[in-house]
Scaffold this active site. Structure first.
Site, PDB file in Angstrom:
ATOM      1  N   LYS A 254       3.728  -6.871  12.204  1.00 18.18           N
ATOM      2  CA  LYS A 254       2.984  -7.145  10.969  1.00 18.18           C
ATOM      3  C   LYS A 254       3.332  -8.526  10.410  1.00 18.18           C
ATOM      4  O   LYS A 254       4.491  -8.848  10.161  1.00 18.18           O
ATOM      5  CB  LYS A 254       3.294  -6.070   9.937  1.00 18.18           C
ATOM      6  CG  LYS A 254       2.487  -6.217   8.659  1.00 18.18           C
ATOM      7  CD  LYS A 254       2.398  -4.923   7.906  1.00 18.18           C
ATOM      8  CE  LYS A 254       1.817  -5.115   6.514  1.00 18.18           C
ATOM      9  NZ  LYS A 254       1.568  -3.860   5.830  1.00 18.18           N
TER      10      LYS A 254
ATOM     11  N   ARG B 178       0.512   6.867  18.924  1.00 15.08           N
ATOM     12  CA  ARG B 178       0.887   8.258  19.184  1.00 15.08           C
ATOM     13  C   ARG B 178       2.068   8.296  20.143  1.00 15.08           C
ATOM     14  O   ARG B 178       2.027   7.647  21.196  1.00 15.08           O
ATOM     15  CB  ARG B 178      -0.306   9.005  19.779  1.00 15.08           C
ATOM     16  CG  ARG B 178      -0.088  10.480  19.788  1.00 15.08           C
ATOM     17  CD  ARG B 178      -1.393  11.219  19.873  1.00 15.08           C
ATOM     18  NE  ARG B 178      -1.788  11.489  21.233  1.00 15.08           N
ATOM     19  CZ  ARG B 178      -3.041  11.747  21.581  1.00 15.08           C
ATOM     20  NH1 ARG B 178      -4.004  11.673  20.693  1.00 15.08           N
ATOM     21  NH2 ARG B 178      -3.352  12.031  22.818  1.00 15.08           N
TER      22      ARG B 178
ATOM     23  N   ARG C  55       0.845  -1.200   0.000  1.00 11.84           N
ATOM     24  CA  ARG C  55       0.000   0.000   0.000  1.00 11.84           C
ATOM     25  C   ARG C  55       0.874   1.242   0.000  1.00 11.84           C
ATOM     26  O   ARG C  55       2.049   1.187   0.337  1.00 11.84           O
ATOM     27  CB  ARG C  55      -0.922  -0.010   1.228  1.00 11.84           C
ATOM     28  CG  ARG C  55      -1.914  -1.173   1.186  1.00 11.84           C
ATOM     29  CD  ARG C  55      -2.791  -1.219   2.412  1.00 11.84           C
ATOM     30  NE  ARG C  55      -3.681  -0.073   2.460  1.00 11.84           N
ATOM     31  CZ  ARG C  55      -3.753   0.759   3.505  1.00 11.84           C
ATOM     32  NH1 ARG C  55      -2.998   0.569   4.556  1.00 11.84           N
ATOM     33  NH2 ARG C  55      -4.588   1.773   3.483  1.00 11.84           N
TER      34      ARG C  55
HETATM   35  C1  BTN Z   1       0.640  -3.847   2.324  1.00 17.94           C
HETATM   36  O1  BTN Z   1       1.322  -2.859   2.039  1.00 17.94           O
HETATM   37  O2  BTN Z   1       0.471  -4.158   3.504  1.00 17.94           O
HETATM   38  C2  BTN Z   1       0.011  -4.674   1.235  1.00 17.94           C
HETATM   39  C3  BTN Z   1       0.916  -5.763   0.766  1.00 17.94           C
HETATM   40  C4  BTN Z   1       0.322  -6.655  -0.308  1.00 17.94           C
HETATM   41  C5  BTN Z   1       1.329  -7.620  -0.871  1.00 17.94           C
HETATM   42  C6  BTN Z   1       0.708  -8.610  -1.799  1.00 17.94           C
HETATM   43  S1  BTN Z   1       1.797  -9.936  -2.212  1.00 17.94           S
HETATM   44  C7  BTN Z   1       0.689 -10.492  -3.424  1.00 17.94           C
HETATM   45  C8  BTN Z   1       0.125  -9.268  -4.111  1.00 17.94           C
HETATM   46  N1  BTN Z   1       0.995  -8.851  -5.189  1.00 17.94           N
HETATM   47  C9  BTN Z   1       1.569  -7.676  -4.951  1.00 17.94           C
HETATM   48  O3  BTN Z   1       2.368  -7.094  -5.711  1.00 17.94           O
HETATM   49  N2  BTN Z   1       1.156  -7.192  -3.781  1.00 17.94           N
HETATM   50  C10 BTN Z   1       0.219  -8.077  -3.135  1.00 17.94           C
END
Ligand code: BTN
Length: 324
Positions: free
Chosen positions: A188, A322, A123
């Site tokens: 995470k 925070r 993201r």
């Molecule tokens: C995040 O930033 O938390 C989202 C990560 C999403 C990763 C997955 S791996 C499979 C799919 N292909 C990608 O290029 N991204 C998602």
């Protein structure tokens, strides 16, 4: 990468997967290539994040055995009525990108999985670190006839589905960080990236990407936030084919329900999993920062943030604890 190179590396990995030593000479004979070609293939696999040792007189060995993704094993572990296509690939740029570039629109539930991604995306334009065989990288296609207004909160429903699949496999106490990061023991474990295409007033085509850390190598990994994987967090071993099948099943069930009823039936579930419930946080939206207390989500999956005694919904941004 041409077909022959891809095939040689796939066969090489199938041989090395047992974690035992294999001499360069034997591997060369099996692949029909010279020892120096074997050495080049090994180097390329190391660059993809695999830990391969080379010991003079013994040959090559993976640091630990590797269970490769297998189409037949994923299918065998799915509920019998699963009807959509599942595509298991070796190394690609991104499973989301792969679905985006299909020449024909896939059917709902079409899945693509890869052993490694060279341009995995997360993201907010981040990179998703995707070493070979270390995680699940998968994307599922789903089209929502109700259009944009029908997909509010979709990524939250996906997060719940992944947590449910993990819980069924004995991974207890996963949590969700709004909107859809999956946390285990405060770090995470998995991320979700939903990419959407569609015209206003028409169906919305969604590519739902999931990256779930299983057993990332200790070195070569740079991730800009505290992270964990299933092996470290639980001390257990996980069969990626079985895991993938369970996630596909759970996700399909959840998307069918979401298409009919939206987020409403699972809001209570999300609240139980909320990592930041009632905590003081900073919400970052672009270059703006807002402080407040997390008060859960609304019916569309928007974050409810209490600020100066007023609770307001926010649809975008990222939250962090925070400071002070
Ligand atoms: C995040 O930033 O938390 C989202 C990560 C999403 C990763 C997955 S791996 C499979 C799919 N292909 C990608 O290029 N991204 C998602």
């Amino acid at each position: 990468m041409n077909y022959q190179t891809n095939l040689s590396r796939t066969v090489l990995l199938q041989r090395l997967a047992d974690g035992n030593f294999h001499s360069g000479e034997t591997l060369g004979q099996e692949l029909g290539v010279s020892r120096s070609a074997v050495s080049k293939h090994v180097k390329a696999l190391t660059d993809l994040g695999l830990d391969i040792f080379s010991v003079t007189g013994k040959g090559y060995r993976l640091a630990k055995p590797l269970s490769l993704l297998k189409h037949s094993e994923i299918i065998a572990n799915l509920t019998p009525n699963y009807s959509a296509q599942i595509n298991v690939l070796n190394v690609i740029d991104s499973t989301n990108q792969y679905l985006k570039e299909l020449s024909l629109k896939p059917s709902n539930g079409y899945v693509c999985l890869a052993e490694a991604q060279t341009a995995g995306r997360g993201r907010h334009g981040r990179t998703w670190v995707s070493p070979y065989g270390a995680s699940i990288y998968m994307s599922m296609f789903w089209s929502f006839p109700g259009g944009y207004q029908a997909i509010g909160g979709l990524s939250l429903a996906v997060g719940i589905a992944v947590v449910n699949a993990l819980t069924k496999l004995g991974v207890a106490d996963c949590q969700l960080k709004w909107p859809n990061d999956i946390y285990l023991k405060g770090k995470k474990l998995a991320g979700i990236l939903v990419e959407v295409e569609g015209q206003m007033g028409a169906a919305c085509d969604c590519i739902i990407g999931i990256g779930l850390n299983i057993d990332l190598p200790e070195h070569q990994i740079t991730i800009d936030q505290p992270w964990t994987d299933l092996a470290k967090a639980t001390g257990g071993e996980f069969d990626r084919n079985f895991l993938a099948a369970n996630i596909i099943d759970e996700l399909t069930t959840s998307l069918r329900q979401f298409e009919q009823q939206g987020l409403l039936p699972v809001i209570a579930e999300w609240k139980k999993l909320d990592f930041f419930a009632d905590q003081a946080v900073t919400l970052t939206i672009g270059n703006k920062k807002l402080t407040g207390i997390c008060r859960g989500i609304d019916k569309d999956g928007a974050l409810l943030l209490e600020h100066n005694g007023e609770v307001r919904p926010f649809h975008g941004g990222e939250i962090s604890v925070r400071a002070g």
